[in-house]
Motif scaffolding. Structure first.
Motif, PDB file in Angstrom:
ATOM      1  N   UNK A 412       0.985  -1.333   0.374  1.00 47.54           N
ATOM      2  CA  UNK A 412      -0.153  -0.123   0.086  1.00 47.54           C
ATOM      3  C   UNK A 412       0.727   0.887  -0.024  1.00 47.54           C
ATOM      4  N   UNK A 413       2.487   1.465   0.371  1.00 41.43           N
ATOM      5  CA  UNK A 413       3.226   1.711   0.302  1.00 41.43           C
ATOM      6  C   UNK A 413       3.053   3.563  -0.907  1.00 41.43           C
ATOM      7  N   UNK A 414       3.120   2.407  -2.151  1.00 43.89           N
ATOM      8  CA  UNK A 414       2.977   2.495  -3.668  1.00 43.89           C
ATOM      9  C   UNK A 414       1.944   3.657  -3.718  1.00 43.89           C
ATOM     10  N   UNK A 415       0.711   3.470  -3.162  1.00 42.84           N
ATOM     11  CA  UNK A 415      -0.604   4.245  -3.274  1.00 42.84           C
ATOM     12  C   UNK A 415      -0.474   5.242  -2.170  1.00 42.84           C
ATOM     13  N   UNK A 416       0.579   5.587  -0.701  1.00 44.87           N
ATOM     14  CA  UNK A 416       0.563   6.981  -0.370  1.00 44.87           C
ATOM     15  C   UNK A 416       1.722   8.047  -1.345  1.00 44.87           C
ATOM     16  N   UNK A 417       2.503   7.336  -2.144  1.00 46.75           N
ATOM     17  CA  UNK A 417       3.847   7.736  -3.087  1.00 46.75           C
ATOM     18  C   UNK A 417       3.285   8.958  -4.248  1.00 46.75           C
ATOM     19  N   UNK A 418       1.775   7.691  -4.986  1.00 45.34           N
ATOM     20  CA  UNK A 418       1.519   8.464  -5.671  1.00 45.34           C
ATOM     21  C   UNK A 418       0.498   9.653  -5.202  1.00 45.34           C
ATOM     22  N   UNK A 419      -0.249   9.661  -3.917  1.00 42.85           N
ATOM     23  CA  UNK A 419      -0.934  10.618  -3.216  1.00 42.85           C
ATOM     24  C   UNK A 419       0.015  11.838  -3.019  1.00 42.85           C
ATOM     25  N   UNK A 420       0.807  11.764  -3.215  1.00 44.13           N
ATOM     26  CA  UNK A 420       2.214  12.559  -2.691  1.00 44.13           C
ATOM     27  C   UNK A 420       2.113  13.457  -4.638  1.00 44.13           C
ATOM     28  N   UNK A 421       1.881  11.982  -4.999  1.00 45.17           N
ATOM     29  CA  UNK A 421       2.496  13.173  -6.447  1.00 45.17           C
ATOM     30  C   UNK A 421       0.924  14.108  -6.512  1.00 45.17           C
ATOM     31  N   UNK A 422       0.027  13.188  -7.014  1.00 49.51           N
ATOM     32  CA  UNK A 422      -1.230  14.329  -6.879  1.00 49.51           C
ATOM     33  C   UNK A 422      -1.231  15.385  -5.453  1.00 49.51           C
ATOM     34  N   UNK A 423      -1.174  15.979  -4.629  1.00 52.23           N
ATOM     35  CA  UNK A 423      -1.218  16.691  -3.855  1.00 52.23           C
ATOM     36  C   UNK A 423       0.210  18.314  -4.445  1.00 52.23           C
ATOM     37  N   UNK A 424       1.441  17.205  -5.291  1.00 50.54           N
ATOM     38  CA  UNK A 424       2.523  17.933  -5.749  1.00 50.54           C
ATOM     39  C   UNK A 424       1.780  19.149  -6.674  1.00 50.54           C
ATOM     40  N   UNK A 425       0.757  18.035  -7.647  1.00 51.45           N
ATOM     41  CA  UNK A 425       0.290  18.663  -8.808  1.00 51.45           C
ATOM     42  C   UNK A 425      -0.920  20.028  -8.612  1.00 51.45           C
ATOM     43  N   UNK A 426      -1.748  19.734  -7.134  1.00 46.53           N
ATOM     44  CA  UNK A 426      -2.614  20.076  -7.038  1.00 46.53           C
ATOM     45  C   UNK A 426      -2.242  21.704  -6.109  1.00 46.53           C
ATOM     46  N   UNK A 427      -1.006  22.056  -5.574  1.00 51.76           N
ATOM     47  CA  UNK A 427      -0.775  22.784  -5.314  1.00 51.76           C
ATOM     48  C   UNK A 427      -1.087  24.055  -5.965  1.00 51.76           C
ATOM     49  N   UNK A 428      -0.241  24.611  -6.999  1.00 52.02           N
ATOM     50  CA  UNK A 428      -0.002  25.540  -8.146  1.00 52.02           C
ATOM     51  C   UNK A 428      -1.247  25.934  -7.677  1.00 52.02           C
ATOM     52  N   UNK A 429      -2.431  25.564  -8.795  1.00 56.46           N
ATOM     53  CA  UNK A 429      -3.426  25.412  -9.279  1.00 56.46           C
ATOM     54  C   UNK A 429      -4.319  25.800  -7.818  1.00 56.46           C
ATOM     55  N   UNK A 430      -4.162  25.261  -6.964  1.00 51.17           N
ATOM     56  CA  UNK A 430      -4.772  25.915  -5.698  1.00 51.17           C
ATOM     57  C   UNK A 430      -4.565  27.361  -5.585  1.00 51.17           C
ATOM     58  N   UNK A 431      -3.352  28.006  -5.322  1.00 50.54           N
ATOM     59  CA  UNK A 431      -2.529  28.949  -5.243  1.00 50.54           C
ATOM     60  C   UNK A 431      -3.097  29.953  -5.724  1.00 50.54           C
ATOM     61  N   UNK A 432      -3.202  30.002  -7.386  1.00 44.39           N
ATOM     62  CA  UNK A 432      -3.421  30.745  -8.686  1.00 44.39           C
ATOM     63  C   UNK A 432      -4.737  30.886  -8.176  1.00 44.39           C
ATOM     64  N   UNK A 433      -5.788  29.776  -7.807  1.00 49.91           N
ATOM     65  CA  UNK A 433      -7.334  30.474  -7.421  1.00 49.91           C
ATOM     66  C   UNK A 433      -7.332  31.214  -6.463  1.00 49.91           C
ATOM     67  N   UNK A 434      -6.998  31.110  -5.247  1.00 46.65           N
ATOM     68  CA  UNK A 434      -6.527  31.327  -4.357  1.00 46.65           C
ATOM     69  C   UNK A 434      -6.624  33.203  -4.167  1.00 46.65           C
ATOM     70  N   UNK A 435      -5.608  33.251  -4.816  1.00 50.70           N
ATOM     71  CA  UNK A 435      -4.737  34.766  -5.096  1.00 50.70           C
ATOM     72  C   UNK A 435      -5.066  35.329  -6.154  1.00 50.70           C
ATOM     73  N   UNK A 436      -5.990  35.228  -7.285  1.00 52.92           N
ATOM     74  CA  UNK A 436      -6.855  35.277  -8.231  1.00 52.92           C
ATOM     75  C   UNK A 436      -7.981  35.748  -7.931  1.00 52.92           C
ATOM     76  N   UNK A 437      -8.626  34.328  -6.925  1.00 56.68           N
ATOM     77  CA  UNK A 437      -9.582  35.598  -5.319  1.00 56.68           C
ATOM     78  C   UNK A 437      -9.408  36.902  -5.052  1.00 56.68           C
ATOM     79  N   UNK A 438      -7.992  36.631  -4.183  1.00 60.83           N
ATOM     80  CA  UNK A 438      -8.495  37.938  -4.004  1.00 60.83           C
ATOM     81  C   UNK A 438      -7.604  39.400  -4.234  1.00 60.83           C
ATOM     82  N   UNK A 439      -7.259  38.904  -5.359  1.00 59.74           N
ATOM     83  CA  UNK A 439      -7.480  40.149  -6.388  1.00 59.74           C
ATOM     84  C   UNK A 439      -8.521  40.487  -6.775  1.00 59.74           C
ATOM     85  N   UNK A 440      -9.156  40.020  -7.347  1.00 63.77           N
ATOM     86  CA  UNK A 440     -10.555  39.863  -7.466  1.00 63.77           C
ATOM     87  C   UNK A 440     -11.347  41.010  -6.354  1.00 63.77           C
TER      88      UNK A 440
END
Length: 440
Positions: A412-440
């Motif tokens: 099951x450890x392989x699934x934890x590694x894949x979870x980390x990959x998804x979180x790493x990919x999500x971070x810049x998308x999340x920041x863009x939305x939060x930053x854009x909303x604050x600016x608007x």
């Protein structure tokens, strides 16, 4: 399609003793949510003995059957909570799942037990997401992740009580009484929530348009939110591993390290449970502190903790049997030291991810957005985690014999590694939305 607007409450809620009391009640109810969900894992061996079923069927009982019905009912109940209030939905759900847990102890066959567990799943579908949404309504953004960390102690404390007390009750009076003893308090808790806790004030930005959107339009709008799908996939992968570990760890210690039912329950419940509580609270404090520096840490904290949990998990399962140290009269396997590290960091993915929901969605869709995340976690985590490990254990038994469960859990450890990959990919998308909303 444009993403739904970020949650923005013009006037932050005022925190009083009533706020903390409401959080306390929700946290206790969420603890019993997990006690009633996880107690079956410490009862696997006596249930198998009485009904003569395989590991695969046990995986069905503790996983797929529960997850499917939880998923089907989760979003409709959360839609009710967004429209009519969080408190009544949580209170009625708590009473319902508690009654069904007690009925599990009266089951005369495996089929009846399976039906009762389905009843538990339907009840619990109305508890989790509305509770998260209610806590988000109660606390301002700067305190929200720490408040959610208190709520999210449910899995850890639930494991502590469900496995520790459940194992003791089962060994003393039988597995049926374990279900009855853990289910009964929830009826009282549901009544206390209904009659002693005030419903949070309706958030000022809950628009009629959002509230009256059709079911499918609401879902499509939620899923169009940047980073949301990656959070769901990452959380679901982590949950597959997490629920597999929570369900099968007692049996692993019994089969591979020779512990008794009570010793396995105490080690996983008291040892792992206490450390998980500390880790969950530390995660909430760390996330709020780091988010003040950068919004990226809302998901970065989840990634950080998940990465640290992987080597501890591998060492726990692959450390050989036969070495132990004494804690009182109990010989604790040396591998248990690595489990302490995993227990501390193993739930760090959950608190920040659920906290992110209140920044991604308006209050009129918060419970529904949270429910979809819970649905992914439950359908794949609760549904597939125990079942996959059960199937792998049956398959590996032809080669590894009594150690089959050890290697199926290590995988099951392989699934934890894949979870980390998804979180790493999500971070810049999340920041863009939060930053854009604050600016608007």
């Amino acid at each position: 399609m444009n993403a739904p607007p970020r949650t923005s409450v013009p006037h932050a809620p005022v925190v009083t003793w009533r706020t903390h009391y409401a959080l306390f009640m929700l946290a206790i109810i969420y603890i019993f949510n997990y006690i009633d969900r996880l107690v079956v894992s410490i009862l696997i061996e006596p249930i198998k003995l009485e009904f003569g079923v395989s590991d695969t069927l046990i995986g069905l009982l503790s996983g797929v059957a529960f997850a499917l019905f939880y998923t089907v009912f989760g979003l409709p109940f959360s839609r009710l909570a967004d429209r009519f209030g969080r408190k009544p939905v949580v209170a009625l759900a708590c009473i319902a799942w508690s009654v069904m847990t007690m009925l599990c102890g009266l089951a005369g066959s495996f089929a009846v037990l399976l039906l009762c567990r389905i009843g538990v799943a339907v009840g619990e579908a109305g508890g989790s997401a509305p509770s998260v949404a209610m806590v988000s309504d109660l606390y301002p953004p700067k305190q929200r992740t720490r408040a959610l960390a208190v709520l999210m102690m449910g899995p850890a404390v639930g494991a502590l009580v469900g496995l520790g007390v459940g194992g003791w009750v089962a060994e003393t009076w039988g597995w049926r009484w374990a279900f009855i003893a853990t289910g009964a308090p929830g009826v009282l808790l549901g009544l206390l929530l209904a009659f002693t806790v005030r419903e949070p004030a309706k958030p000022a930005d809950t628009s009629a348009q959002n509230s009256n959107d059709s079911f499918w339009r609401t879902i499509s709008s939620l899923l169009a939110t940047p980073s949301y799908l990656l959070i769901i996939v990452g959380g679901s992968l982590a949950a597959i591993a997490g629920y597999a570990i929570a369900t099968w760890n007692p049996s692993f210690l019994i089969r591979s390290h020779g512990l008794s039912l009570k010793e396995a329950g105490l080690l996983m419940g008291l040892g792992g449970g206490v450390i998980s509580v500390c880790g969950t609270l530390a995660c909430g404090w760390f996330t709020d502190r780091m988010v003040a520096r950068s919004p990226a840490w809302q998901l970065g904290a989840a990634l950080f903790g998940s990465l640290l949990s992987i080597p501890f998990c591998l060492a726990f399962y692959l450390w050989p049997a036969g070495t132990a140290f004494q804690v009182g009269s109990v010989a604790v396997p040396t591998a248990g030291l690595f489990y302490i590290g995993f227990a501390f960091f193993g739930m760090w993915w959950s608190v920040p991810c659920f906290g992110a929901m209140s920044h991604l969605f308006p209050p009129s869709r918060l419970a529904q957005g949270t429910a979809i995340l819970f649905m992914g976690i439950t359908l794949f985590g609760v549904g597939l985690g125990p079942l996959v490990v059960g199937v792998l254990s049956d398959l590996f038994s032809h080669v590894a014999g009594t150690e089959a469960l050890r290697y199926s859990l290590a995988s099951t450890v392989s699934l934890l590694a894949l979870s980390c990959l998804c979180l790493a990919l999500a971070i810049p998308r999340y920041v863009r939305q939060i930053t854009t909303t604050k600016v608007n």
